[in-house]
Enzyme design. Structure first.
Site, mmCIF file in Angstrom:
data_model
loop_
_atom_site.group_PDB
_atom_site.id
_atom_site.type_symbol
_atom_site.label_atom_id
_atom_site.label_comp_id
_atom_site.label_asym_id
_atom_site.label_seq_id
_atom_site.Cartn_x
_atom_site.Cartn_y
_atom_site.Cartn_z
ATOM 1 N N HIS A 306 -0.097 19.210 6.709
ATOM 2 C CA HIS A 306 0.489 20.481 6.281
ATOM 3 C C HIS A 306 -0.136 20.881 4.965
ATOM 4 O O HIS A 306 -0.428 20.017 4.138
ATOM 5 C CB HIS A 306 2.008 20.337 6.114
ATOM 6 N N ASP A 363 6.256 20.752 13.961
ATOM 7 C CA ASP A 363 5.830 21.002 15.331
ATOM 8 C C ASP A 363 5.666 19.740 16.159
ATOM 9 O O ASP A 363 5.545 19.815 17.376
ATOM 10 C CB ASP A 363 4.492 21.772 15.325
HETATM 11 N N1 ACO Z 1 -5.816 15.461 11.979
HETATM 12 C C1 ACO Z 1 -6.871 14.862 11.398
HETATM 13 N N2 ACO Z 1 -7.327 15.159 10.169
HETATM 14 C C2 ACO Z 1 -6.685 16.136 9.504
HETATM 15 C C3 ACO Z 1 -5.564 16.802 10.040
HETATM 16 C C4 ACO Z 1 -5.133 16.423 11.327
HETATM 17 N N3 ACO Z 1 -4.079 17.019 11.887
HETATM 18 N N4 ACO Z 1 -5.113 17.718 9.141
HETATM 19 C C5 ACO Z 1 -5.921 17.641 8.086
HETATM 20 N N5 ACO Z 1 -6.868 16.675 8.289
HETATM 21 C C6 ACO Z 1 -7.899 16.242 7.339
HETATM 22 C C7 ACO Z 1 -9.070 17.208 7.294
HETATM 23 O O1 ACO Z 1 -10.046 16.876 8.242
HETATM 24 C C8 ACO Z 1 -9.534 17.052 5.874
HETATM 25 O O2 ACO Z 1 -10.263 15.855 5.802
HETATM 26 P P1 ACO Z 1 -11.469 15.661 4.719
HETATM 27 O O3 ACO Z 1 -10.883 15.996 3.371
HETATM 28 O O4 ACO Z 1 -11.845 14.229 4.864
HETATM 29 O O5 ACO Z 1 -12.539 16.628 5.136
HETATM 30 C C9 ACO Z 1 -8.235 16.845 5.100
HETATM 31 O O6 ACO Z 1 -7.311 16.266 6.040
HETATM 32 C C10 ACO Z 1 -7.627 18.124 4.532
HETATM 33 O O7 ACO Z 1 -7.571 19.070 5.571
HETATM 34 P P2 ACO Z 1 -7.577 20.627 5.340
HETATM 35 O O8 ACO Z 1 -7.843 21.303 6.638
HETATM 36 O O9 ACO Z 1 -8.450 20.959 4.168
HETATM 37 O O10 ACO Z 1 -6.090 20.835 4.858
HETATM 38 P P3 ACO Z 1 -5.251 22.138 5.032
HETATM 39 O O11 ACO Z 1 -4.212 22.096 3.990
HETATM 40 O O12 ACO Z 1 -6.124 23.338 5.097
HETATM 41 O O13 ACO Z 1 -4.644 21.885 6.500
HETATM 42 C C11 ACO Z 1 -3.380 22.188 8.427
HETATM 43 C C12 ACO Z 1 -3.374 22.120 6.894
HETATM 44 C C13 ACO Z 1 -4.173 23.419 8.887
HETATM 45 C C14 ACO Z 1 -1.940 22.321 8.903
HETATM 46 C C15 ACO Z 1 -4.038 20.907 9.005
HETATM 47 O O14 ACO Z 1 -3.355 19.769 8.553
HETATM 48 C C16 ACO Z 1 -4.116 20.918 10.530
HETATM 49 O O15 ACO Z 1 -5.054 21.491 11.093
HETATM 50 N N6 ACO Z 1 -3.116 20.295 11.231
HETATM 51 C C17 ACO Z 1 -3.054 20.329 12.676
HETATM 52 C C18 ACO Z 1 -2.446 21.638 13.147
HETATM 53 C C19 ACO Z 1 -0.959 21.723 12.882
HETATM 54 O O16 ACO Z 1 -0.204 20.797 13.164
HETATM 55 N N7 ACO Z 1 -0.532 22.877 12.362
HETATM 56 C C20 ACO Z 1 0.893 23.150 12.115
HETATM 57 C C21 ACO Z 1 1.167 23.266 10.657
HETATM 58 S S1 ACO Z 1 2.889 23.465 10.375
HETATM 59 C C22 ACO Z 1 3.191 25.085 10.787
HETATM 60 O O17 ACO Z 1 2.391 25.968 10.698
HETATM 61 C C23 ACO Z 1 4.504 25.332 11.278
#
Ligand code: ACO
Length: 428
Positions: A306, A363
């Site tokens: 998140h 979720d």
């Molecule tokens: N699985 C694996 N790796 C992940 C995940 C994941 N679900 N989420 C983040 N990471 C990793 C990224 O690859 C990144 O790694 P790095 O720094 O080694 O390159 C690091 O964690 C940070 O990720 P970002 O994408 O920069 O973080 P951000 O804050 O933008 O992401 C997000 C938040 C979009 C929710 C992300 O965690 C994600 O894509 N999760 C899966 C989708 C999801 O569950 N969305 C629902 C969110 S809750 C809602 O909207 C109600």
């Protein structure tokens, strides 16, 4: 908001600038850069806005490090335990809990506005059958303005628009599902509560009458309360941004629905179930975890991570508990729940997920709750949209009432070619 007594120094070239420090009621601090460009010629760059506050707001407080979520100061845990979705909606929009009489009046108004214009039903019944219900819903909400023209009294216009939206979105959501299946729509009933009415409009059919179950209605109520607001997330920011151009509330909410549809945002609940089903069918949990950790693979564990929460999402804890209770009461055993629990346990012990602060979000279990209620997978995000509506409305209202509100118009740092002469087509 506290008083602006402290300043932050910015040194640029041989000059020093003082920028005011803003302090919120929970002690969060921000540098007020509203005069930065005027004074220094500089702008800030913050892709994805992870360090940027777009507004001050008195609606929702969340602390991503401590896992706190409160609406108008009230912990979401207390609301999920004691409140109804309608009461929570009232709280968000009107800034306080309603008195008994006010709540009754609010329910009556919602009931009175629950029908949808017959011409609108005819119009949308011709939508292609394979359309995603989120696409239909977003279009329908935008179309509401055409079917319900503006009232002349601005105060009345806002109140009636808000009520219409809250009541009709639920009707439209059920309609969008019926239309996507090619079934006849079911009308709302005055004797049913908000949630019960929705379930009836979704599942009642001329060939199979729907039996309402109190436990299912309660679960839906809690699901919606947990989704009711989440401060400046992607869809809420879309509502505020589109709303800042002074479009109608319908158009702004339609933009919010479109943003919510995305798999990185509200669409994640559908993506989680698709991922869990794939793992269950192909027995490839280890592979899924390896892929999620692989930098060269775009695959992510859906329902994990998140932007703000760097610990357990407090909504997820309530959702997981509710999921256990509901499945138990309905005597359902869902193989996807076993997969989810195992996946959560493995991920929480894995260094990659620990180091990246990746915890399950709301979720992760919400899809299993939706499945138990009988909601089809492609309607999960629509359920989220109904829940988020009061938050979108409250945020839109707050932005419209803000005396300092401006048209949202970020700047950029240009990285394209410098001035280049046009080359006639024959000389390229
Ligand atoms: N699985 C694996 N790796 C992940 C995940 C994941 N679900 N989420 C983040 N990471 C990793 C990224 O690859 C990144 O790694 P790095 O720094 O080694 O390159 C690091 O964690 C940070 O990720 P970002 O994408 O920069 O973080 P951000 O804050 O933008 O992401 C997000 C938040 C979009 C929710 C992300 O965690 C994600 O894509 N999760 C899966 C989708 C999801 O569950 N969305 C629902 C969110 S809750 C809602 O909207 C109600």
């Amino acid at each position: 908001m506290g008083t602006m007594t402290e300043f932050v120094k910015v040194i640029y070239g041989d000059k020093e600038f003082q920028l005011p420090l803003i302090v919120g009621t929970e002690g969060e601090k921000a540098i007020d850069i509203s005069k930065l460009r005027q004074e220094t010629g500089l702008i800030t760059l913050d892709t994805g806005y992870a360090n940027t506050g777009s507004c001050t707001s008195s609606i929702t407080f969340m602390d991503g490090e401590k896992g706190i979520l409160r609406y108008r100061g009230i912990p979401v845990e207390q609301l999920a335990e004691n409140s109804s979705f309608i009461e929570t909606a009232y709280l968000l929009i009107n800034k306080r809990l309603p008195a008994r009489q006010e709540l009754t009046e609010f329910s009556v108004l919602l009931n009175d506005n629950s029908l949808v214009h017959e011409d609108m039903r005819d119009f949308f019944e011709n939508f292609p059958r394979s359309s995603h219900p989120m696409g239909i819903l977003s279009s329908m909400v935008n179309a509401l303005r055409s079917f319900y023209p503006e009232l002349h009294n601005p105060g009345e216009e806002i109140n009636i628009t808000v009520t219409r939206l809250l009541s009709k979105l639920r009707t439209l959501a059920a309609m969008s599902y019926k239309i996507s299946r090619g079934h006849r729509v079911v009308y709302p009933r005055p004797d049913l509560t908000y949630g019960a009415n929705f379930l009836n409009m979704m599942f009642d059919s001329p060939v199979r009458p729907y039996d309402l179950d109190e436990d299912v209605v309660n679960a839906l109520n809690i699901f919606w309360i947990l989704h009711a607001d989440h401060e400046q997330n992607c869809s809420t920011s879309a509502v505020r941004m589109v709303g800042s151009a002074r479009v109608t509330l319908y158009a702004a909410i339609s933009a919010g629905i479109a943003a919510l549809w995305g798999p990185l945002h509200g669409g994640a609940n559908q993506a989680v179930i698709e991922m869990l089903s794939d793992i269950a069918a192909n027995k490839n949990m280890k592979r899924a975890i390896e892929r999620a950790k692989d930098k060269n693979d775009p695959f992510r564990l859906m329902g994990f991570g998140h932007r703000v929460y760097k610990t357990f999402d407090p909504r997820m804890k309530i959702m997981k508990k509710m999921c256990d209770t509901l499945l138990d009461k309905l005597k359902i055993s869902d193989p996807l729940l076993d997969v989810a629990i195992e996946l959560e346990q493995i991920a929480l012990k894995d260094d990659y997920f620990i180091d990246h602060n990746l915890y399950p979000n709301v979720d992760f279990y919400s899809g299993i709750v939706m499945r138990a209620i009988g909601i089809p997978t492609n309607m999960f995000t629509v359920m989220f949209a109904i829940g988020r509506l009061p938050g979108w409305i409250a945020q839109w209202k707050e932005s419209q009432d803000d005396p300092n509100w401006k048209l949202c118009r970020p700047r950029q740092i240009y990285t394209g070619p410098t001035e280049t002469n046009y080359v006639p087509i024959g000389k390229r």
